[in-house]
Design a protein around this motif. Structure first.
Motif, PDB file in Angstrom:
ATOM      1  N   ILE A   1      34.987  54.522  38.471  1.00 13.13           N
ATOM      2  CA  ILE A   1      34.077  53.345  38.561  1.00 13.13           C
ATOM      3  C   ILE A   1      33.339  53.030  37.499  1.00 13.13           C
ATOM      4  N   PHE A   2      33.334  51.672  36.795  1.00 12.52           N
ATOM      5  CA  PHE A   2      32.881  51.408  35.615  1.00 12.52           C
ATOM      6  C   PHE A   2      32.096  50.049  35.696  1.00 12.52           C
ATOM      7  N   LEU A   3      31.540  49.965  34.418  1.00 10.75           N
ATOM      8  CA  LEU A   3      30.485  48.745  34.244  1.00 10.75           C
ATOM      9  C   LEU A   3      30.771  47.883  33.306  1.00 10.75           C
ATOM     10  N   LEU A   4      30.948  46.548  33.303  1.00 10.62           N
ATOM     11  CA  LEU A   4      31.188  45.767  32.373  1.00 10.62           C
ATOM     12  C   LEU A   4      30.017  44.760  32.204  1.00 10.62           C
ATOM     13  N   ASP A   5      29.756  44.227  30.734  1.00  8.38           N
ATOM     14  CA  ASP A   5      28.855  43.155  30.717  1.00  8.38           C
ATOM     15  C   ASP A   5      29.421  41.690  31.163  1.00  8.38           C
ATOM     16  N   ALA A   6      28.624  40.576  31.045  1.00  4.21           N
ATOM     17  CA  ALA A   6      28.972  39.454  31.242  1.00  4.21           C
ATOM     18  C   ALA A   6      30.169  38.911  30.660  1.00  4.21           C
ATOM     19  N   ASP A   7      30.569  39.420  29.310  1.00 10.24           N
ATOM     20  CA  ASP A   7      32.040  38.897  28.561  1.00 10.24           C
ATOM     21  C   ASP A   7      32.839  39.947  29.026  1.00 10.24           C
ATOM     22  N   ARG A   8      32.776  40.903  30.026  1.00 11.71           N
ATOM     23  CA  ARG A   8      33.650  41.790  30.608  1.00 11.71           C
ATOM     24  C   ARG A   8      34.021  43.123  29.212  1.00 11.71           C
ATOM     25  N   GLU A   9      32.856  43.372  28.853  1.00 12.05           N
ATOM     26  CA  GLU A   9      33.047  44.268  27.711  1.00 12.05           C
ATOM     27  C   GLU A   9      32.487  45.533  28.491  1.00 12.05           C
ATOM     28  N   LEU A  10      33.188  47.018  28.125  1.00 11.30           N
ATOM     29  CA  LEU A  10      32.730  48.170  28.940  1.00 11.30           C
ATOM     30  C   LEU A  10      31.403  48.565  28.495  1.00 11.30           C
ATOM     31  N   ILE A  11      30.545  48.786  29.312  1.00  4.42           N
ATOM     32  CA  ILE A  11      29.269  49.168  29.077  1.00  4.42           C
ATOM     33  C   ILE A  11      28.998  50.828  29.437  1.00  4.42           C
ATOM     34  N   ALA A  12      29.458  51.003  30.694  1.00  9.06           N
ATOM     35  CA  ALA A  12      29.510  52.513  31.232  1.00  9.06           C
ATOM     36  C   ALA A  12      30.789  52.853  32.042  1.00  9.06           C
ATOM     37  N   GLY A  13      31.096  54.323  31.959  1.00  7.87           N
ATOM     38  CA  GLY A  13      32.417  54.571  32.790  1.00  7.87           C
ATOM     39  C   GLY A  13      33.666  54.630  31.947  1.00  7.87           C
ATOM     40  N   LYS A  14      34.586  55.057  32.262  1.00  5.66           N
ATOM     41  CA  LYS A  14      36.116  55.013  31.844  1.00  5.66           C
ATOM     42  C   LYS A  14      36.710  53.661  31.647  1.00  5.66           C
ATOM     43  N   LYS A  15      37.222  53.434  30.610  1.00  2.00           N
ATOM     44  CA  LYS A  15      37.767  51.990  30.374  1.00  2.00           C
ATOM     45  C   LYS A  15      39.060  51.840  31.179  1.00  2.00           C
ATOM     46  N   GLN A  16      39.425  50.877  32.020  1.00  2.00           N
ATOM     47  CA  GLN A  16      40.380  50.834  33.212  1.00  2.00           C
ATOM     48  C   GLN A  16      41.169  49.713  32.947  1.00  2.00           C
ATOM     49  N   ASP A  17      42.214  49.434  33.499  1.00  2.00           N
ATOM     50  CA  ASP A  17      43.082  48.159  33.619  1.00  2.00           C
ATOM     51  C   ASP A  17      42.475  47.319  34.299  1.00  2.00           C
ATOM     52  N   LEU A  18      41.767  46.130  34.112  1.00  2.00           N
ATOM     53  CA  LEU A  18      41.458  45.201  34.797  1.00  2.00           C
ATOM     54  C   LEU A  18      42.084  44.657  35.990  1.00  2.00           C
ATOM     55  N   ASN A  19      43.351  44.696  35.712  1.00  2.00           N
ATOM     56  CA  ASN A  19      44.179  44.175  36.748  1.00  2.00           C
ATOM     57  C   ASN A  19      44.590  45.167  37.855  1.00  2.00           C
ATOM     58  N   GLU A  20      43.825  46.449  37.759  1.00  2.00           N
ATOM     59  CA  GLU A  20      44.175  47.414  38.501  1.00  2.00           C
ATOM     60  C   GLU A  20      42.852  47.682  39.440  1.00  2.00           C
ATOM     61  N   ALA A  21      41.698  47.106  39.277  1.00  2.00           N
ATOM     62  CA  ALA A  21      40.598  47.298  39.863  1.00  2.00           C
ATOM     63  C   ALA A  21      39.968  45.890  40.276  1.00  2.00           C
ATOM     64  N   PHE A  22      39.016  46.138  41.540  1.00  2.00           N
ATOM     65  CA  PHE A  22      38.116  45.075  42.100  1.00  2.00           C
ATOM     66  C   PHE A  22      36.972  45.018  41.100  1.00  2.00           C
ATOM     67  N   LEU A  23      36.768  43.661  40.556  1.00  2.00           N
ATOM     68  CA  LEU A  23      35.750  43.264  39.432  1.00  2.00           C
ATOM     69  C   LEU A  23      34.707  42.378  40.507  1.00  2.00           C
ATOM     70  N   ILE A  24      33.428  43.468  40.749  1.00  2.00           N
ATOM     71  CA  ILE A  24      32.367  42.596  41.735  1.00  2.00           C
ATOM     72  C   ILE A  24      31.451  42.299  40.663  1.00  2.00           C
ATOM     73  N   PRO A  25      30.950  40.716  40.966  1.00  2.00           N
ATOM     74  CA  PRO A  25      30.106  40.102  39.697  1.00  2.00           C
ATOM     75  C   PRO A  25      28.562  40.238  40.311  1.00  2.00           C
ATOM     76  N   LEU A  26      27.576  40.865  39.206  1.00  2.00           N
ATOM     77  CA  LEU A  26      26.535  41.292  39.151  1.00  2.00           C
ATOM     78  C   LEU A  26      25.836  39.973  38.986  1.00  2.00           C
ATOM     79  N   MET A  27      24.730  39.324  39.880  1.00  2.00           N
ATOM     80  CA  MET A  27      24.032  38.274  39.749  1.00  2.00           C
ATOM     81  C   MET A  27      22.609  38.463  39.412  1.00  2.00           C
ATOM     82  N   ASP A  28      21.840  37.476  38.557  1.00  2.00           N
ATOM     83  CA  ASP A  28      20.500  37.643  38.372  1.00  2.00           C
ATOM     84  C   ASP A  28      19.973  36.342  37.842  1.00  2.00           C
ATOM     85  N   GLU A  29      19.309  35.769  38.671  1.00  2.00           N
ATOM     86  CA  GLU A  29      18.781  34.399  38.515  1.00  2.00           C
ATOM     87  C   GLU A  29      20.040  33.383  38.284  1.00  2.00           C
TER      88      GLU A  29
END
Length: 496
Positions: free
Chosen positions: A139-167
């Motif tokens: 499981i990994f974390l990306l910023d708003a520009d989809r740059e890796l913040i935490a976790g291991k880098k994965q193929d984005l086409n092989e994962a579910f990307l759940i948007p994190l919303m603030d305001e």
């Protein structure tokens, strides 16, 4: 040329084909989209506590710099979130809550002796919703520009990307790798198998549509064929045959209109035959009289004197009037009679017509009276045609009024209408004959004999002239004992 039945069949088959094809495309796309959305929701449901905590911390810290040990944070947050959910829903999981089985580093279950009961089975089902430990590590974390913040880098086409919303803005994405079992669903064999089944359903639907289209086309064209048969009968001159269609649709209404048309054509044909017979008879009479007079002169039976010449001229004049009336009537029927309309005084025209006919009435010992308003009556009409109208009416009264007698002509204005009436003394006309007086060659023979008048065309011509002036002509019984003819003509708009 394609038969109507085949055309109906092709049209309905094309419609059904387009409909089923559209359904096929819609179901295929809708199934794919909704199915994978369902899979995504199911596979990422366990991560809700993590999503809530990440969003809360970002809102407080305004950045992702607070993250240090990502894997420990993920495991701890997911385990605590699961336990909090179970405590909040004791009826669903039961109480007390047994300890979960231990998992080896590779995600396998370490053997323990536990009591298998209904509550434990529910717990195992809930644990199985959690991904294995090796999946948690990815499981990994990306910023708003989809740059890796935490976790291991994965193929984005092989994962579910759940948007994190603030305001109401996206501040990052939580990435969860696909479950291998879910990826298997995307294999070509599965997708192809689903398409084959859907194609088979569509093919069956097309076959059913084709089988349903043919009898429906046959039913429609069968009713239309009845109508075609009726039209062919009309073309052959058979107007008595009727077509009967059951129902309350447009074809049934069309069948009724065809039956009405047949009745109208039959009446027109009978009228035409009677018209030809009457014209032939009317023409034969003066010709036969002329021929008899000339043969009498030729054989010496009658002397060739002034009386004989006068009789011959009289018969020839009668024949001439008959031919002229037929010609005038044919012009009005064909629309060939010309009208040169302008604003004119109807009272002055009526006075002129009465003055012209006054000597003829005096010779027949019939008094001709005229009643006019004090002011002019202006209408928009043709002077010559209206004079022809009034002369015909006066001649009709002169021919069918017994001497001594009276003919009264009057003019008045009511409700923006100029009303002209011509009425005379006996003999009258029975009411059942009034509506037929404007028919060609018609006479009420019980009171108005052939020897006293013309061929019965004058009133038909009068009716056509009145109609051309947007007026109305009617007949009725006169208080003087004879016939009353009333004409309504619209007054000129500038003089209302």
């Amino acid at each position: 040329m394609l038969k109507l039945r085949l055309q109906f069949f092709i049209v309905m088959l094309v419609i059904f084909s387009l409909l089923t094809t559209g359904l096929y495309v819609f179901i295929k796309l809708s199934f794919k989209q909704d199915f994978w959305k369902y899979i995504e929701q199911k596979e990422t449901r366990f991560a809700q506590p993590l999503i809530v905590d990440l969003t809360k911390n970002f809102h407080e810290q305004k950045s992702w710099e607070w993250i240090s040990d990502w894997e420990s944070y993920v495991v701890a947050k997911l385990e605590s979130g699961t336990r909090e959910y179970r405590k909040a829903n004791p009826k669903q999981f039961g109480d007390p809550i047994p300890e979960p089985p231990s998992l080896a580093p590779d995600g396998t279950l370490i053997h323990q002796e536990i009591i298998i009961n209904e509550q434990t089975q529910r717990m195992f089902r809930e644990w199985r919703r959690m991904p294995p430990m090796f999946a948690l590590r990815f499981i990994f974390l990306l910023d708003a520009d989809r740059e890796l913040i935490a976790g291991k880098k994965q193929d984005l086409n092989e994962a579910f990307l759940i948007p994190l919303m603030d305001e109401n803005r996206v501040v990052g994405y939580l990435g969860i790798p696909y479950n291998p079992a879910v990826r298997d669903l995307q294999d070509a064999d599965f997708a192809q198998g689903q398409e084959h089944k859907l194609s088979l359903i569509i093919l069956i639907a097309l076959v059913i549509a084709g089988l349903a289209s043919f009898p429906l086309a046959h039913l429609l064209t069968k009713r239309i064929n009845y109508l075609v048969r009726q039209v062919n009968l009309f073309s052959a001159g058979n107007y008595r045959e009727k077509v009967s269609l059951k129902g309350h649709d447009e074809l049934t209404e069309l069948a009724q209109h065809l039956n009405n048309l047949g009745e109208t054509l039959e009446r027109s044909e009978n009228t035409r035959r009677q018209w030809v017979a009457d014209i032939s008879h009317e023409l034969r009479t003066p010709i036969a009289v002329l021929q008899a007079e000339l043969e009498a002169v030729e054989d010496g039976v009658r002397p060739m004197d002034s009386d004989t010449v006068t009789r011959l001229i009289s018969h020839s004049q009668r024949l001439k009037h008959l031919v002229n009336d037929l010609y005038e009537l044919s012009l009005t029927d064909l629309g060939g009679m010309t009208y040169r309309k302008n604003t004119m005084d109807l009272a002055s025209l009526l006075q002129e017509s009465v003055n012209n006919m006054q000597p003829q009435f005096s010779l027949q010992d019939i008094e001709l009276k005229l009643s006019l308003p004090n002011s002019p009556v202006m209408i928009f009409g043709d002077h010559n045609r209206l004079q022809q109208l009034f002369v015909n009416l006066l001649k009709n009264s002169l021919q069918y009024t017994n001497a001594p007698g009276i003919t009264l002509v009057s003019l008045k204005v009511e409700q923006q209408q100029a009303i002209i009436s011509v009425e005379d003394t006996a003999p009258g006309v029975a009411e059942e004959h009034h509506e037929k007086l404007f028919e060609r060659l018609y006479r009420a023979d019980s009171s108005r004999h052939r020897t006293t008048g013309g061929a019965g065309l004058g009133l038909s011509i009068c009716k056509n002239i009145v109609t051309a002036h947007e007026g109305k002509i009617t007949t009725g019984n006169s208080e003087l004992g004879g016939l009353k003819i009333t004409i309504n003509l619209p007054c000129a708009k500038d003089h209302l």
